[in-house]
Design an enzyme around this catalytic site. Structure first.
Site, PDB file in Angstrom:
ATOM      1  N   CYS A 202       0.865  -1.188   0.000  1.00 48.29           N
ATOM      2  CA  CYS A 202       0.000   0.000   0.000  1.00 48.29           C
ATOM      3  C   CYS A 202       0.898   1.234   0.000  1.00 48.29           C
ATOM      4  CB  CYS A 202      -0.878   0.024   1.247  1.00 48.29           C
ATOM      5  SG  CYS A 202      -1.861  -1.443   1.522  1.00 48.29           S
ATOM      6  N   HIS A 206       1.025   4.915  -2.029  1.00 54.08           N
ATOM      7  CA  HIS A 206       0.452   6.047  -1.295  1.00 54.08           C
ATOM      8  C   HIS A 206       1.403   6.716  -0.308  1.00 54.08           C
ATOM      9  CE1 HIS A 206      -3.293   5.415  -3.303  1.00 54.08           C
ATOM     10  NE2 HIS A 206      -3.247   4.132  -3.001  1.00 54.08           N
ATOM     11  N   ARG A 245     -12.658  -0.248  -1.740  1.00 50.35           N
ATOM     12  CA  ARG A 245     -11.455   0.375  -2.311  1.00 50.35           C
ATOM     13  C   ARG A 245     -10.206  -0.468  -1.992  1.00 50.35           C
ATOM     14  NH1 ARG A 245      -9.201   1.324  -5.638  1.00 50.35           N
ATOM     15  NH2 ARG A 245      -8.052   3.130  -6.386  1.00 50.35           N
ATOM     16  N   CYS A 249      -7.638  -1.921  -4.710  1.00 48.02           N
ATOM     17  CA  CYS A 249      -6.197  -1.669  -4.664  1.00 48.02           C
ATOM     18  C   CYS A 249      -5.417  -2.980  -4.730  1.00 48.02           C
ATOM     19  CB  CYS A 249      -5.814  -0.916  -3.390  1.00 48.02           C
ATOM     20  SG  CYS A 249      -5.988   0.859  -3.548  1.00 48.02           S
TER      21      CYS A 249
END
Lengths: 288, 126
Positions: A202, A206, A245, A249
């Protein structure tokens, strides 16, 4: 003699170097407290985007995407999620078959309750998310639980998020509950673990590459990520939850997604939301 | 007289050639039907048995990766497609898909094991 001294010196230096390297290596493995994690998380983004006001991180990619922000602000003038809020209000007020409502049966402080989640459930010894709590309430009152990614869950979540707008994110990891810290650590591990065929975590998108482009899209910063959920995504053509979401992802990095509101995503939500402590809840929102 | 003899001979030769030609075509036809029968016999046997066992191996590798949370997105899809290819008798396709799924299963497991311990990235500084 000279060679011997040189050799000893070399040994000394190499021992020091190895010890130093070991310490460096170990420091990256040592777990930090949630407070110091949140501080470091905040610092990472404020250093990376020094011109962005801290409170602006609740706006996802539009925090740093100037042209996208103009479009988004225009969309927000006539929010596409409004009908969902209205539907959600009706769901909140509609009595169950037993005559009770969400408020009278399970959430007396409602409807502004979103800011209380995710929370550590001391009785169940697990992270409790709002959609899970809503479904537990439905089941306890003889009603059919909602699906977690699509459908009515988005209506009620949109309404509850709207009612909690402006409240501060304040995820508590109780120190007297070792399970809570363990869940937080699991969520943190999930966030930094590489997965899928693309071998991304992740954080790869991000944190490490936040602000850079992935094809035509600007990667949003992780700070403030949960604030705007549920979101109306133009891509979906409807409102969707945070766990939907997460699923998307994971699929994008070609990993098999986990079950919505299963332990993996609940712990991830616990960690990710705790990193945004102090920011405001700003859902529902609109995204591309 | 000579002319008559020559004509008679040529007719005889032509007739014999024609007979042998007919015999050859009959033999060819017989061989063809036998070959057809042979193909039918092969088709009756269970196809892609080796490939089917490779699909089982791939599925076991997928399950192993899933047990540590390391399953990849498309592995199960490849296995499903491989099963369909076996059913359709497309053994080469089944083998290729099984191979791909097996590799994904193995890599997914290795990846998950390598990420078992939390390793904070260098850019995340306290």
């Amino acid at each position: 003699m000279i060679n011997e001294t040189k050799g000893k010196k070399m040994n000394h230096i190499s021992t020091k170097t190895i010890a130093g390297l070991l310490l460096l290596g170990l420091s990256s493995l040592v777990s930090a407290s949630p407070e110091s994690d949140a501080k470091a998380f905040k610092k990472y983004f404020t250093d990376r985007f020094p011109d962005v006001p801290y409170n602006d991180y609740i706006n996802g990619a539009y925090t740093i995407d100037k042209s996208g922000r103009e479009n988004w602000e225009a969309i927000e003038e006539f929010p596409p999620y409004e009908p969902f809020i209205d539907e959600g209000r009706a769901m909140w007020e509609k009595p169950f078959k037993n005559g009770k409502t969400f408020k009278t049966a399970c959430f007396p402080d409602g409807p502004a309750i979103k800011h209380k989640y995710p929370m550590w459930d001391k009785e169940k010894k697990m992270v409790m998310t709002l959609p899970l709590a809503l479904n537990n309430c439905l089941k306890a009152n003889g009603e059919k639980p909602m699906k977690y990614k699509k459908g009515p869950i988005n209506n009620i979540m949109a309404y509850l998020a709207y009612e909690a707008r402006g409240k501060k994110i304040n995820v508590v990891i109780p120190k007297d509950e070792p399970g809570a810290l363990a869940a937080y650590e699991e969520g943190k591990k999930f966030y930094f673990q590489r997965r899928g065929q693309l071998n991304f975590s992740c954080a790869s998108c991000h944190m490490q590459n936040a602000g850079l482009k992935l094809r035509s899209e600007i990667l949003s910063p992780a700070l403030g990520h949960p604030s705007g959920f549920p979101v109306y995504r133009s891509k979906w053509g409807t409102v969707g939850t945070l766990h939907r979401r997460f699923t998307g992802c994971n699929k994008q990095v070609r990993a098999k997604a986990f079950k919505a509101h299963g332990p993996e995503y609940r712990n991830l939500e616990y960690f990710l939301t705790a990193m945004s402590n102090g920011l405001e809840w700003n859902g529902p929102s609109a995204r591309k | 007289m000579k002319k008559f003899l020559l004509m008679g001979c040529s007719i005889l030769i032509a007739a014999s050639v024609g007979c042998t030609g007919n015999q050859a075509s009959e033999e060819k036809a017989a061989m063809k039907t036998e070959a057809k029968k042979g193909v039918e016999k092969v088709a009756e046997k269970p196809k892609c048995t080796v490939e089917a066992s490779h699909i089982v191996d791939a599925d076991n590798a997928r399950k192993r990766a899933a047990s540590v949370g390391g399953e990849w997105r498309d592995t199960a899809k490849f296995i499903k497609q491989a099963h369909a290819a076996v059913k359709a008798g497309k053994c080469h396709k089944a083998e290729a898909l099984a191979k791909k799924a097996l590799m994904e299963g193995q890599l997914g497991y290795e990846q998950a094991m390598s990420q078992k311990e939390l390793k904070m990235p260098g850019y995340f500084k306290f």
